[in-house]
Design an enzyme around this catalytic site. Sequence first.
Site, PDB file in Angstrom:
ATOM      1  N   TYR A 153      69.898  26.263  20.414  1.00 51.76           N
ATOM      2  CA  TYR A 153      68.613  25.573  20.474  1.00 51.76           C
ATOM      3  C   TYR A 153      68.754  24.201  19.843  1.00 51.76           C
ATOM      4  O   TYR A 153      69.656  23.934  19.049  1.00 51.76           O
ATOM      5  CB  TYR A 153      67.508  26.376  19.774  1.00 51.76           C
ATOM      6  CG  TYR A 153      67.643  26.450  18.261  1.00 51.76           C
ATOM      7  CD1 TYR A 153      67.050  25.478  17.435  1.00 51.76           C
ATOM      8  CD2 TYR A 153      68.346  27.484  17.655  1.00 51.76           C
ATOM      9  CE1 TYR A 153      67.168  25.540  16.058  1.00 51.76           C
ATOM     10  CE2 TYR A 153      68.463  27.556  16.281  1.00 51.76           C
ATOM     11  CZ  TYR A 153      67.872  26.589  15.480  1.00 51.76           C
ATOM     12  OH  TYR A 153      67.988  26.652  14.110  1.00 51.76           O
ATOM     13  N   CYS A 154      67.829  23.306  20.212  1.00 49.70           N
ATOM     14  CA  CYS A 154      67.754  21.967  19.602  1.00 49.70           C
ATOM     15  C   CYS A 154      66.298  21.525  19.660  1.00 49.70           C
ATOM     16  O   CYS A 154      65.403  22.333  19.893  1.00 49.70           O
ATOM     17  CB  CYS A 154      68.701  20.986  20.286  1.00 49.70           C
ATOM     18  SG  CYS A 154      68.453  20.803  22.067  1.00 49.70           S
ATOM     19  N   THR A 155      66.036  20.249  19.475  1.00 43.19           N
ATOM     20  CA  THR A 155      64.653  19.775  19.372  1.00 43.19           C
ATOM     21  C   THR A 155      63.889  19.928  20.680  1.00 43.19           C
ATOM     22  O   THR A 155      62.817  20.537  20.712  1.00 43.19           O
ATOM     23  CB  THR A 155      64.622  18.297  18.940  1.00 43.19           C
ATOM     24  OG1 THR A 155      65.405  18.136  17.765  1.00 43.19           O
ATOM     25  CG2 THR A 155      63.193  17.849  18.664  1.00 43.19           C
TER      26      THR A 155
ATOM     27  N   ILE B  14      62.714  23.491  20.480  1.00 39.15           N
ATOM     28  CA  ILE B  14      61.733  23.937  19.486  1.00 39.15           C
ATOM     29  C   ILE B  14      60.315  23.534  19.883  1.00 39.15           C
ATOM     30  O   ILE B  14      59.358  24.278  19.653  1.00 39.15           O
ATOM     31  CB  ILE B  14      62.089  23.351  18.104  1.00 39.15           C
ATOM     32  CG1 ILE B  14      63.471  23.820  17.670  1.00 39.15           C
ATOM     33  CG2 ILE B  14      61.048  23.731  17.060  1.00 39.15           C
ATOM     34  CD1 ILE B  14      64.074  23.004  16.529  1.00 39.15           C
TER      35      ILE B  14
END
Length: 343
Positions: free
Chosen positions: A198-200, A227
């Site tokens: 996952y990342c932003t 996110i």
Amino acid sequence: MQLYNTLSAKEREALIEEAGKERLTISFYKYAHIGNPQILRNHLFLAWNDMEVLGRIYVAHEGINAQLSVPAENFNTFKKHLDSITFLENVRLNIAIEQDNKSFLKLKVKVRKKIVADGLNDNTFDVTNKGIHVGAEQFNELIEDENTVLVDMRNHYESEIGHFKNAVTPDVDTFRDSLDIIEQDLAEHKEDKKLVMYCTGGIRCEKASAYYKHKGFKNVYQLEGGIIEYTRQVREKQLENKFLGKNFVFDHRRGERISNEVIAHCHQCGKPCDTHVNCANEACHLLFIQCDECAEAMNNCCSVDCKEIHALPYEEQKRLRKGKGASNKIFKKGRSPVLKYKK
């Protein structure tokens, strides 16, 4: 034709306050083959400047990465313009969890070699062979599976203030630094574990998932929309929120509150705090975590030296900076030895 900003950040800020209109902070990305990025760059600037769009947009041969602020009353016009560009039609827009009319104060559309600095040679692997995209509900199920390894693809200063529980959070300064480290650390699990990333907003995982599949990982997943989209789905569907703390964002807000937990500490006194600031000494500008009490005591600076410089008349500060390049501390993101409680 005006192809650049004519207003300073302070002038733009004053105009935003005077207008008193609601603005929306939005991000999106799209990998696509762009033959002439400069032509697209100019087209976007001209169209978006007329709509009073502000933000930071990177255009490259491989696609576009955009983080921007648009007047709410112009959103439909903005969306219609996006849809008029073939490869951007119906592109997913990540709407910020917490809105701020001053998240961006200039419109910067830049041509870059890459839309994310990943350090990879895209000709050595199939960048379209991406991992499986999953929404919030399936993501929650996956990360509770004992055969899953959950990896945060962001940098140390991002994960320091917020991350998913049980996530591997590499202690790296850049995205490119994390790629080889993660492969080495998980080398023995390429076939028997599910690699979930996952990342932003999803853009880093988009490239990383294809890279790790190329490197032999058999079961690769990525959180769709990152996110930001996860939080929207959790709230909309009333799912359990498994994210702890704040989501770091790359605009003037610097963070969005996702859960009530404060998992970081003030870099100067050590008390619980997750507020990122930049050192007020413009010759330093170090990004670090500072509580309200330390901000008052240190005059919004990271060190006694910077506090003393910041207290000088502005013209004297300019004289001291003259002829010197930007401080390397700008890129240290909380690594400076002056910070006693840094991560």
